[in-house]
Enzyme design. Structure first.
Site, short mmCIF file in Angstrom:
data_model
loop_
_atom_site.label_atom_id
_atom_site.label_comp_id
_atom_site.label_asym_id
_atom_site.label_seq_id
_atom_site.Cartn_x
_atom_site.Cartn_y
_atom_site.Cartn_z
N HIS A 120 9.72 26.01 -8.56
CA HIS A 120 7.95 26.38 -8.47
C HIS A 120 7.30 25.11 -7.83
O HIS A 120 7.32 24.05 -8.48
CB HIS A 120 7.69 26.68 -9.90
CG HIS A 120 8.59 27.81 -10.58
ND1 HIS A 120 7.81 29.24 -10.36
CD2 HIS A 120 9.42 27.77 -11.45
CE1 HIS A 120 8.65 29.94 -11.19
NE2 HIS A 120 9.60 29.18 -11.80
N LEU A 121 7.00 25.55 -6.67
CA LEU A 121 6.30 24.54 -5.68
C LEU A 121 4.79 24.58 -5.81
O LEU A 121 3.97 23.80 -5.70
CB LEU A 121 6.62 24.68 -4.36
CG LEU A 121 8.13 24.08 -4.01
CD1 LEU A 121 8.43 24.32 -2.51
CD2 LEU A 121 8.14 22.68 -4.02
N ARG A 122 4.36 25.50 -6.59
CA ARG A 122 2.84 25.94 -6.91
C ARG A 122 1.89 25.91 -5.76
O ARG A 122 0.59 26.10 -5.84
CB ARG A 122 2.40 24.59 -8.00
CG ARG A 122 3.08 24.46 -9.14
CD ARG A 122 3.13 25.79 -10.00
NE ARG A 122 3.76 25.56 -11.37
CZ ARG A 122 4.42 26.42 -12.07
NH1 ARG A 122 4.27 27.75 -11.63
NH2 ARG A 122 5.01 26.18 -13.20
N HIS A 141 16.18 27.54 -7.50
CA HIS A 141 15.04 27.96 -8.44
C HIS A 141 14.08 27.09 -8.57
O HIS A 141 14.11 26.16 -9.54
CB HIS A 141 15.71 28.41 -9.76
CG HIS A 141 14.66 29.20 -10.82
ND1 HIS A 141 14.95 30.27 -11.48
CD2 HIS A 141 13.45 29.17 -10.90
CE1 HIS A 141 14.20 30.99 -12.08
NE2 HIS A 141 13.04 30.27 -11.74
N ASN A 170 5.75 33.24 -7.35
CA ASN A 170 4.54 33.29 -8.29
C ASN A 170 3.67 32.49 -8.09
O ASN A 170 3.01 31.74 -9.01
CB ASN A 170 4.90 33.45 -9.71
CG ASN A 170 5.47 31.99 -10.33
OD1 ASN A 170 6.13 31.49 -9.26
ND2 ASN A 170 5.61 31.79 -11.63
N HIS A 187 18.24 31.70 -14.52
CA HIS A 187 18.26 30.97 -16.05
C HIS A 187 18.82 31.70 -17.08
O HIS A 187 18.33 32.06 -18.29
CB HIS A 187 16.89 30.30 -16.37
CG HIS A 187 15.87 31.38 -16.06
ND1 HIS A 187 15.82 32.57 -16.62
CD2 HIS A 187 14.50 31.08 -15.40
CE1 HIS A 187 14.72 32.96 -16.10
NE2 HIS A 187 14.00 32.27 -15.57
N ASP A 237 14.86 25.43 -12.25
CA ASP A 237 13.71 26.18 -12.90
C ASP A 237 12.55 25.06 -13.07
O ASP A 237 11.70 25.07 -14.02
CB ASP A 237 13.93 26.96 -14.06
CG ASP A 237 12.77 27.87 -14.41
OD1 ASP A 237 11.79 27.85 -13.70
OD2 ASP A 237 13.00 28.42 -15.59
ZN LIG Z 1 11.87 32.73 -14.87
#
Ligand SMILES: [Zn+2]
Length: 419
Positions: free
Chosen positions: A53-55, A51, A85, A223, A296
Site C-alpha cells: 500500500h503506497l497510499r 502486495h 485502495n 495474505h 502487505d
Molecule cells: Zn488485504
C-alpha cells in the site's frame, strides 16, 4: 549467487556482468570497468512484492510513492505491486496512469499497479478493467474489502479471464467476521476483544474456488492466514485449478498472543492467528502450496494507531523487515534458503505473470545482494518509510539487503561500496 528460477545450477559462486541495464554475462573471472566485490554474500534476483500500500494518491501523510519505493529498495525489493485502495481509488485509467507516471518521476524501483475490481471499492459495480489494463495494471483486487456478492465475483472472474489478469481476493466473509478486531479464540476471550473466526477467511476461499472451477479464471489469494485456507488451496492445486497465493512475514512470525497487550501495531487484517495456523502456513510455504511471500506493507499514522485496539486501522509496515524475518526461518532450519528466495522472486513473478525474478542473461539487471547475518534494527531514525507502525520496531533482527540494483542502477548501497 542464488537464482532458484535458473536452468544452470541454482547455487554457485560466479561474477555477474551488467551493461546497459541488463545482465550480459555470468561466469568466473569476468572483467568490467568497475567491480563490486560481494564475496561471501548472496547475489539474488531483485525481490518482488505482490502486495504493497503506497497510499498515493490521497493519503501522503502515511506514505507516498517516493518514500514507499525507497523503503522497498532498502528492503531489497526492485518490483512492488501497489493496491488500489488509494483516494481516489485506482478504478479507472486516469488513476492508473497517474501512479505509473509518478512512479517514473519519483520512484526508485518498479511500481506495478493493481486495479480495483469494483468502482470505488463499492462491491456493486465493476470498475473499468479494460482501460486500466491498457494503462498498466497487472491484477485486479478490492483489497481491504472482500467482494461479498457471489454473482459479481463470477462476472469479475470472467472479465479477469478475458484480460488474462489474476483476481486477487482479500478473503474475509464480512457476515462471519462481524467486525471482529482480532482472531477469535482463547486470547481474544482472555483480553476481552471481539474476535473473528478463521472460517471467515476459508469460507470465502471455498466459495471462490467453486467459481474458479466454473469460470477457469486465475485466482490469487492475498495474505493467507489459516490452516484451512492452506488445505483448500493445496486441494485446488492438486485438481489443477489456476490458483496461487501469498503469505506475509508477520503471519508466519507472530500469533494472536502478540495482541495480548493491546498493541495496535499487531492489529492486521486478516488477524494474527494461532500456533497451529502458523505451522500450517510454514508447511504450505515449504511444500509450494503457498507460492509467494508478500508484505502487505500498510503504513498508518499515529492518528489511526494511537487509539483503542477496536478503533485502530488494521495493517503494519513490511518492506524493510520482510527479509530478516524470513531469514530467521532459514537460520532455524525450517525453510530452505532457495525456497525462501524463490518465494520472494521467481514465484511471485509467475503468480502475476510479470517479468523478472531471475538472473538470466539478457534479463533486466534487477539484482539484490544480501548479507544473511547482518544485524539490523528498525528505528524511527533510520526507517525509510514515512510511517512507524511496526511491532518489530526496536527489535534486534538479522539479515538484510546491502545492495539493491534496479535496471543496472544502484538504488540502495548500505556500505557505500560504490563510493
Ligand atoms: Zn488485504
Amino acid at each position: 549467487m542464488l537464482d532458484p528460477a535458473a536452468q544452470r545450477p541454482v547455487d554457485l559462486a560466479a561474477d555477474v556482468r551488467i551493461q546497459g541495464g541488463r545482465i550480459v554475462e555470468i561466469g568466473r573471472g569476468l572483467v568490467a570497468p568497475r567491480i563490486i566485490d560481494v564475496k561471501d554474500l548472496w547475489v539474488v534476483p531483485g525481490l518482488i512484492d505482490l502486495h504493497v500500500h503506497l497510499r498515493e494518491p490521497g493519503q501522503e501523510y502515511k506514505e507516498d510513492i517516493e518514500t514507499g519505493t525507497r523503503a522497498a529498495a532498502v528492503g531489497g525489493f526492485t518490483t512492488i505491486c501497489c493496491m488500489p485502495n488509494t483516494r481516489p481509488v485506482n478504478d479507472q485509467r486516469a488513476v492508473t496512469e497517474l501512479i505509473v507516471r509518478r512512479a517514473k518521476e519519483v520512484g526508485c524501483v518498479r511500481v506495478r499497479p493493481i486495479g480495483a475490481i469494483t468502482h470505488n471499492l463499492d462491491g456493486k459495480h465493476l470498475a473499468d478493467i479494460a482501460e486500466m489494463k491498457e494503462a498498466g495494471i497487472v491484477a485486479i483486487s478490492d483489497d481491504g474489502r472482500p467482494v461479498m456478492n457471489s454473482g459479481l465475483v463470477r462476472r469479475a472472474f470472467e472479465y479477469a479471464r478475458t484480460f488474462d489478469l489474476p483476481l486477487v481476493q482479500h478473503a474475509e466473509d464480512l457476515d462471519l467476521a462481524e467486525g471482529g478486531s482480532m482472531n477469535e479464540g482463547a486470547v481474544a476471550t482472555r483480553i476481552g476483544i471481539k474476535g473473528q473466526p478463521a472460517c471467515a477467511e476459508s469460507a470465502m476461499v471455498a466459495r471462490d474456488l467453486e467459481i474458479v472451477e466454473w469460470t477457469g479464471a486465475r485466482y490469487h489469494v492475498a495474505h493467507v492466514s489459516t490452516a484451512r485456507t492452506v488445505a483448500l488451496i493445496r486441494d485446488a492445486k492438486r485438481r489443477g485449478l489456476p490458483v496461487t497465493c501469498e503469505v506475509t512475514p508477520h503471519h508466519l512470525a507472530l500469533t494472536d498472543e502478540a495482541c495480548s497487550h493491546y498493541d495496535t501495531r499487531t492489529k492486521v487484517m486478516p488477524p494474527l492467528r494461532t500456533t497451529a495456523d502458523q505451522e500450517a502456513l510454514l508447511e504450505g510455504l515449504v511444500d509450494g502450496t503457498i507460492d509467494a511471500i508478500a508484505t502487505d506493507h500498510a503504513p498508518h499514522s499515529p492518528v489511526e494507531k494511537d487509539v483503542e485496539f477496536e478503533c485502530a486501522a488494521p495493517g503494519m509496515l513490511g518492506l524493510e523487515t520482510a527479509l530478516p524475518i524470513i531469514l530467521d526461518f532459514v537460520r532455524m532450519g525450517s525453510l530452505d534458503d532457495k525456497r525462501a528466495i524463490a518465494a520472494l522472486t521467481g514465484a511471485p513473478a509467475r503468480a502475476f505473470g510479470i517479468p523478472g525474478g531471475s538472473l538470466a542473461i539478457g534479463a533486466v539487471a534487477d539484482v539484490t545482494v544480501i548479507d544473511p547475518e547482518r544485524p539490523m534494527t528498525l528505528t524511527p531514525e533510520t526507517i525509510a518509510s514515512k510511517s512507524r507502525n511496526s511491532p518489530f520496531m526496536g527489535q534486534k533482527l538479522a539479515g538484510r539487503a546491502v545492495l539493491t540494483i534496479f535496471e543496472g542502477k544502484v538504488v540502495h548501497d548500505l556500505d557505500s561500496r560504490l563510493r
